[in-house]
Design a protein around this motif. Structure first.
Motif, PDB file in Angstrom:
ATOM      1  N   ARG A  79       6.029   6.592  18.154  1.00  0.00           N
ATOM      2  CA  ARG A  79       4.743   6.512  17.475  1.00  0.00           C
ATOM      3  C   ARG A  79       4.766   5.403  16.427  1.00  0.00           C
ATOM      4  N   ILE A  80       3.575   4.898  16.137  1.00  0.00           N
ATOM      5  CA  ILE A  80       3.399   3.904  15.090  1.00  0.00           C
ATOM      6  C   ILE A  80       2.532   4.527  13.999  1.00  0.00           C
ATOM      7  N   TRP A  81       3.009   4.465  12.762  1.00  0.00           N
ATOM      8  CA  TRP A  81       2.231   4.926  11.615  1.00  0.00           C
ATOM      9  C   TRP A  81       1.637   3.719  10.909  1.00  0.00           C
ATOM     10  N   SER A  82       0.342   3.795  10.621  1.00  0.00           N
ATOM     11  CA  SER A  82      -0.379   2.676  10.023  1.00  0.00           C
ATOM     12  C   SER A  82      -1.064   3.088   8.730  1.00  0.00           C
ATOM     13  N   VAL A  83      -1.276   2.106   7.864  1.00  0.00           N
ATOM     14  CA  VAL A  83      -2.050   2.278   6.638  1.00  0.00           C
ATOM     15  C   VAL A  83      -3.191   1.272   6.677  1.00  0.00           C
ATOM     16  N   ALA A  84      -4.413   1.766   6.600  1.00  0.00           N
ATOM     17  CA  ALA A  84      -5.603   0.911   6.647  1.00  0.00           C
ATOM     18  C   ALA A  84      -5.566  -0.007   7.868  1.00  0.00           C
ATOM     19  N   GLY A  85      -5.105   0.541   8.998  1.00  0.00           N
ATOM     20  CA  GLY A  85      -5.084  -0.201  10.250  1.00  0.00           C
ATOM     21  C   GLY A  85      -3.900  -1.119  10.425  1.00  0.00           C
ATOM     22  N   ARG A  86      -3.005  -1.190   9.444  1.00  0.00           N
ATOM     23  CA  ARG A  86      -1.830  -2.076   9.562  1.00  0.00           C
ATOM     24  C   ARG A  86      -0.589  -1.247   9.822  1.00  0.00           C
ATOM     25  N   PRO A  87       0.137  -1.509  10.918  1.00  0.00           N
ATOM     26  CA  PRO A  87       1.363  -0.749  11.189  1.00  0.00           C
ATOM     27  C   PRO A  87       2.385  -0.946  10.081  1.00  0.00           C
ATOM     28  N   ALA A 126      10.890  15.923  16.181  1.00  0.00           N
ATOM     29  CA  ALA A 126       9.705  15.069  16.142  1.00  0.00           C
ATOM     30  C   ALA A 126       8.481  15.813  15.632  1.00  0.00           C
ATOM     31  N   ALA A 127       8.315  17.055  16.015  1.00  0.00           N
ATOM     32  CA  ALA A 127       7.137  17.817  15.596  1.00  0.00           C
ATOM     33  C   ALA A 127       7.107  17.968  14.084  1.00  0.00           C
ATOM     34  N   ALA A 128       8.267  18.289  13.481  1.00  0.00           N
ATOM     35  CA  ALA A 128       8.320  18.466  12.031  1.00  0.00           C
ATOM     36  C   ALA A 128       8.088  17.142  11.307  1.00  0.00           C
ATOM     37  N   THR A 129       8.706  16.092  11.798  1.00  0.00           N
ATOM     38  CA  THR A 129       8.527  14.773  11.188  1.00  0.00           C
ATOM     39  C   THR A 129       7.089  14.308  11.305  1.00  0.00           C
ATOM     40  N   ASP A 130       6.475  14.573  12.462  1.00  0.00           N
ATOM     41  CA  ASP A 130       5.091  14.147  12.681  1.00  0.00           C
ATOM     42  C   ASP A 130       4.104  14.902  11.805  1.00  0.00           C
ATOM     43  N   ARG A 131       4.433  16.102  11.417  1.00  0.00           N
ATOM     44  CA  ARG A 131       3.570  16.827  10.484  1.00  0.00           C
ATOM     45  C   ARG A 131       3.752  16.305   9.061  1.00  0.00           C
ATOM     46  N   PHE A 132       4.995  15.999   8.703  1.00  0.00           N
ATOM     47  CA  PHE A 132       5.336  15.697   7.321  1.00  0.00           C
ATOM     48  C   PHE A 132       4.808  14.344   6.854  1.00  0.00           C
ATOM     49  N   PHE A 133       5.221  13.263   7.505  1.00  0.00           N
ATOM     50  CA  PHE A 133       4.910  11.935   6.991  1.00  0.00           C
ATOM     51  C   PHE A 133       3.414  11.601   7.003  1.00  0.00           C
ATOM     52  N   PRO A 134       2.679  11.831   8.091  1.00  0.00           N
ATOM     53  CA  PRO A 134       1.245  11.531   8.044  1.00  0.00           C
ATOM     54  C   PRO A 134       0.498  12.359   6.997  1.00  0.00           C
ATOM     55  N   GLU A 135       0.935  13.592   6.762  1.00  0.00           N
ATOM     56  CA  GLU A 135       0.286  14.408   5.740  1.00  0.00           C
ATOM     57  C   GLU A 135       0.625  13.888   4.342  1.00  0.00           C
ATOM     58  N   LEU A 136       1.869  13.463   4.136  1.00  0.00           N
ATOM     59  CA  LEU A 136       2.299  13.000   2.819  1.00  0.00           C
ATOM     60  C   LEU A 136       1.644  11.679   2.439  1.00  0.00           C
ATOM     61  N   PHE A 137       1.480  10.778   3.408  1.00  0.00           N
ATOM     62  CA  PHE A 137       0.993   9.439   3.097  1.00  0.00           C
ATOM     63  C   PHE A 137      -0.360   9.098   3.732  1.00  0.00           C
ATOM     64  N   GLY A 138      -0.916   9.998   4.523  1.00  0.00           N
ATOM     65  CA  GLY A 138      -2.211   9.714   5.139  1.00  0.00           C
ATOM     66  C   GLY A 138      -2.164   8.664   6.225  1.00  0.00           C
ATOM     67  N   TYR A 139      -1.015   8.560   6.921  1.00  0.00           N
ATOM     68  CA  TYR A 139      -0.902   7.564   7.981  1.00  0.00           C
ATOM     69  C   TYR A 139      -1.893   7.831   9.119  1.00  0.00           C
ATOM     70  N   PRO A 170       0.822  -1.208   0.000  1.00  0.00           N
ATOM     71  CA  PRO A 170       0.000   0.000   0.000  1.00  0.00           C
ATOM     72  C   PRO A 170       0.853   1.253   0.000  1.00  0.00           C
ATOM     73  N   ASP A 171       0.310   2.348  -0.515  1.00  0.00           N
ATOM     74  CA  ASP A 171       1.041   3.608  -0.533  1.00  0.00           C
ATOM     75  C   ASP A 171       1.502   3.974   0.875  1.00  0.00           C
ATOM     76  N   GLY A 172       2.775   4.311   1.002  1.00  0.00           N
ATOM     77  CA  GLY A 172       3.345   4.684   2.289  1.00  0.00           C
ATOM     78  C   GLY A 172       4.011   3.550   3.033  1.00  0.00           C
ATOM     79  N   ALA A 173       3.832   2.314   2.577  1.00  0.00           N
ATOM     80  CA  ALA A 173       4.454   1.168   3.243  1.00  0.00           C
ATOM     81  C   ALA A 173       5.859   0.938   2.701  1.00  0.00           C
ATOM     82  N   PRO A 174       6.808   0.547   3.542  1.00  0.00           N
ATOM     83  CA  PRO A 174       8.133   0.174   3.035  1.00  0.00           C
ATOM     84  C   PRO A 174       8.021  -0.960   2.029  1.00  0.00           C
TER      85      PRO A 174
END
Length: 262
Positions: free
Chosen positions: A173-181, A147-160, A5-9
């Motif tokens: 923190r854990i970033w997930s896509v469609a409920g999957r970390p 952390a504040a800058a990173t936390d704004r960037f990645f979730p906005e870019l990929f919708g985590y 999925p988009d945003g997943a390694p």
């Protein structure tokens, strides 16, 4: 279409001054075999487990001395569109998007904290052929000095979706896509040497963390943290004999309860 999925390694590779030495190191530590794609592709060398690609090694680019390091690719269905949004979110586009020999389209990016990573829009190369088995990719975490800058960037870019670990001893923190970390985010503290920038830490699975560490040290590598046993597995942070940092984890050896997440 990507199997990820988009945003997943979806892929990891590393540049080395001495690819032959890297092949010997990772072949013994992680059990990899190799397939050099030849001069046409810059001697890009696939690392294989059971004949399936799990990572790649390549020579450093010509020019000023560059450190050996691992790079993580995040899947996307539209590299051009994602790349076009990076600078507006405070990040940096170092390269791309560009086609890589028909294998796929990539961009090299940095988040506002300086964390380097890449995008991968697959064509003939979908990414990891195996994950979460010995020798293959297991997990990755963004270690950030802002952390504040990173936390704004990645979730906005990929919708985590964002989960916060309830642990007073760390900001994780854990970033997930469609409920999957898919990724972790760790705030770097003063425990990290000041010369270490924000970076992505790639974990590879091993059947026995301690055996992998003993082999790495025997071959000239260094242990930077661990081994330690957690609810997620027994792991350690190491570097190879050329200085590229990564982690190994035995997910079958665990201790303690999973920490609560909000």
């Amino acid at each position: 279409m990507s199997p990820f999925p988009d945003g997943a390694p979806c892929w990891a590779d590393a540049m080395f001054p001495d690819v032959a030495a890297a092949r010997d190191f990772y072949g013994q530590v992680l059990g990899w075999t190799f397939d050099d794609l030849g001069e046409e592709y810059g001697n890009y060398t696939m690392a294989l487990v059971d004949g399936k690609p799990v990572a790649a090694l390549m020579p450093v680019m010509p020019g000023p001395d560059a450190p050996a390091l691992w790079n993580l690719y995040l899947a996307t269905s539209d590299a051009a569109a994602v790349t076009g949004r990076v600078e507006g979110l405070g990040g940096t586009v170092a390269m791309g998007p560009e086609d890589v020999g028909g294998f796929g389209i990539t961009s090299s990016l940095r988040d506002p904290a300086g964390t380097a990573f890449s995008l991968w829009q697959p064509n003939t190369h979908p990414g990891f052929g195996l994950t979460e088995v010995p020798g293959a990719y297991a997990w990755a975490e963004v270690y950030t000095r802002d952390a504040a800058a990173t936390d704004r960037f990645f979730p906005e870019l990929f919708g985590y979706q964002v989960g916060v670990m309830e642990d007073p001893e760390m900001d994780f923190r854990i970033w997930s896509v469609a409920g999957r970390p898919v990724l972790g985010r760790m705030a770097m503290t003063d425990d990290f040497p000041p010369e270490v920038p924000s970076y992505v830490n790639v974990y590879f699975s091993v059947p026995d963390c301690d055996v992998a560490l003993d082999t790495a040290v025997r071959l000239g590598g260094q242990v930077h943290y661990g081994p330690t046993t957690t609810p997620f597995g027994r792991f350690a942070a190491v570097s190879d004999q050329q200085g590229a940092s990564f982690s190994v984890i035995d997910t079958g050896t665990t201790d303690g309860e999973m920490p609560p997440m909000t």
